[in-house]
Design a protein around this motif. Structure first.
Motif, short mmCIF file in Angstrom:
data_model
loop_
_atom_site.label_atom_id
_atom_site.label_comp_id
_atom_site.label_asym_id
_atom_site.label_seq_id
_atom_site.Cartn_x
_atom_site.Cartn_y
_atom_site.Cartn_z
N PRO A 207 2.26 24.72 -23.14
CA PRO A 207 0.61 24.51 -22.95
C PRO A 207 0.25 25.54 -24.44
O PRO A 207 0.52 26.58 -24.44
CB PRO A 207 0.37 24.87 -21.69
N ARG B 284 -9.78 23.82 -12.23
CA ARG B 284 -9.65 22.41 -13.22
C ARG B 284 -11.42 22.05 -13.35
O ARG B 284 -12.07 22.54 -12.49
CB ARG B 284 -9.25 21.26 -12.52
N GLU C 52 -17.78 15.88 -15.02
CA GLU C 52 -16.80 16.24 -15.92
C GLU C 52 -17.13 16.08 -17.31
O GLU C 52 -16.74 16.86 -17.92
CB GLU C 52 -15.32 15.64 -15.18
N ARG D 246 -17.11 18.74 -20.59
CA ARG D 246 -16.42 18.68 -21.70
C ARG D 246 -17.16 18.64 -23.33
O ARG D 246 -16.92 19.19 -24.08
CB ARG D 246 -15.50 17.52 -21.77
N HIS E 154 -10.48 21.68 -25.09
CA HIS E 154 -10.36 20.79 -23.73
C HIS E 154 -10.57 21.95 -22.62
O HIS E 154 -10.17 22.91 -22.60
CB HIS E 154 -9.38 19.89 -23.66
N HIS F 135 -8.88 22.00 -19.70
CA HIS F 135 -7.45 22.50 -19.30
C HIS F 135 -6.94 23.65 -20.19
O HIS F 135 -5.96 24.37 -19.63
CB HIS F 135 -6.43 21.15 -19.14
N LYS F 136 -7.43 23.63 -21.51
CA LYS F 136 -6.93 24.72 -22.27
C LYS F 136 -7.35 26.25 -21.74
O LYS F 136 -6.72 27.10 -21.94
CB LYS F 136 -7.49 24.58 -23.80
N ARG G 238 -7.73 26.65 -18.68
CA ARG G 238 -6.95 26.87 -17.37
C ARG G 238 -5.74 27.44 -18.04
O ARG G 238 -4.71 28.31 -17.25
CB ARG G 238 -6.75 25.60 -16.87
N HIS G 239 -4.81 26.87 -19.09
CA HIS G 239 -3.66 27.36 -19.75
C HIS G 239 -4.00 28.66 -20.10
O HIS G 239 -2.97 29.64 -20.17
CB HIS G 239 -3.25 26.55 -20.71
N HIS H 8 -1.21 24.92 -7.65
CA HIS H 8 -0.11 24.14 -7.85
C HIS H 8 0.79 23.92 -6.57
O HIS H 8 1.10 24.98 -5.74
CB HIS H 8 0.89 24.77 -8.81
#
Length: 302
Positions: free
Chosen positions: A110, A148, A222, A226, A243, A245-246, A248-249, A271
């Protein structure tokens, strides 16, 4: 195929009610199932008559379309779940996708942000305006907790406990978890709630407990989050695609690079399986060099 459509709707209800699947997951499951039903209609095969031979023909067509291994693997997973449901409902006697070996997806690392890039993003918002205060609070929440984007949009005022510095997050499958947060996120949210949110709420006169509001004073979506992130990228002049999720990564990568326990990060991210968290165990070149220089007996350069 009318009967098939009825079972697709029943499968959708099963995913929503029993599996508590997210709207994102349901969309892809149903899209994959309908793709397969179109194939069956072209081949004049009833969905109850599918056997391993039909499945092999279907896979051949997928590879002929030059689909990626990841996409093929996802379609197999979706159809395996669909036929498992049909088997449970006694519509079919066996799952033709059960013993199918899924193609191995290429290793996925990721992408994440470096601290210099984050600094530019955090400096981009106008903290004197309601929208700037909101954008800063959203950015701090996403990076500060690793949540998220759907979880961020769903936060309420009562979910934030300033006294102990934790936020209640409602994740996939309606599972709840508490995530601690630090002083930067606390300051951003306090500023937004006490000033920006109050001013935004005056526009709609709406009685909502949702934490984050759009420019009209209504609960943010959501998609709205974004768009906010894209705007922050433009304002910060950082050349990248950002984005949610980036972030979150980035949260997971930075935590692990600084020595956080893998299982602790798993719990923070929500998770279910540790394997989902292990994709973040890559380390940056700088971090790798630091570890080497500090650890190897003959690495010290004088």
């Amino acid at each position: 195929m009318k009967k098939a459509e009825q079972y697709v709707q029943a499968f959708k209800s099963y995913l929503q009610v029993e599996k508590h699947a997210s709207s994102h997951t349901i969309y892809y499951y149903l899209n994959d199932v309908n793709f397969f039903l179109d194939f069956l209609q072209t081949e004049a095969i009833q969905f109850e008559q599918v056997d391993p031979g039909v499945v092999r023909v279907f896979l051949t067509q997928l590879y002929d379309r030059k689909l990626s291994r990841r996409t093929v693997s996802r379609k197999i997973s979706s159809l395996r779940a669909f036929y498992k449901f049909l088997e449970r409902e006694d519509v079919v006697s066996a799952n033709p996708f059960l013993r199918l070996v899924q193609p191995k997806a290429p290793a996925y690392v990721p992408s994440f942000l470096y601290e210099q890039e984050l600094d530019k993003l955090f400096d981009a918002s106008d903290l004197d305006s309601p929208l700037g205060q909101r954008d800063q609070a959203i950015l701090e929440s996403l990076y500060g907790t690793g949540m998220r984007v759907s979880e961020c949009a769903g936060m309420t005022l009562d979910d934030i406990d300033m006294s102990i510095g934790t936020v209640l997050v409602r994740g996939k499958g309606r599972k709840e978890r508490y995530i601690p947060f630090g002083s930067f996120m606390e300051k951003a949210i306090r500023t937004y709630v006490e000033d920006g949110r109050r001013r935004l709420l005056e526009k709609s006169q709406e009685n909502t407990d949702k934490l984050f509001l759009n420019s009209r004073g209504k609960p943010i979506t959501e998609r709205g989050i974004r768009l906010i992130l894209n705007k922050l990228v433009e304002q910060s002049a950082v050349h990248m695609h950002l984005h949610p999720h980036k972030l979150r990564h980035t949260f997971a990568t930075h935590m692990l690079n600084e020595g956080a326990d893998l299982r602790a990060v798993q719990e923070l991210l929500g998770h279910e399986h540790l394997s989902s968290t292990q994709i973040y165990t890559h380390v940056t070149k700088d971090r790798l060099r630091t570890i080497y220089m500090n650890s190897h007996p003959r690495a010290n350069r004088e």
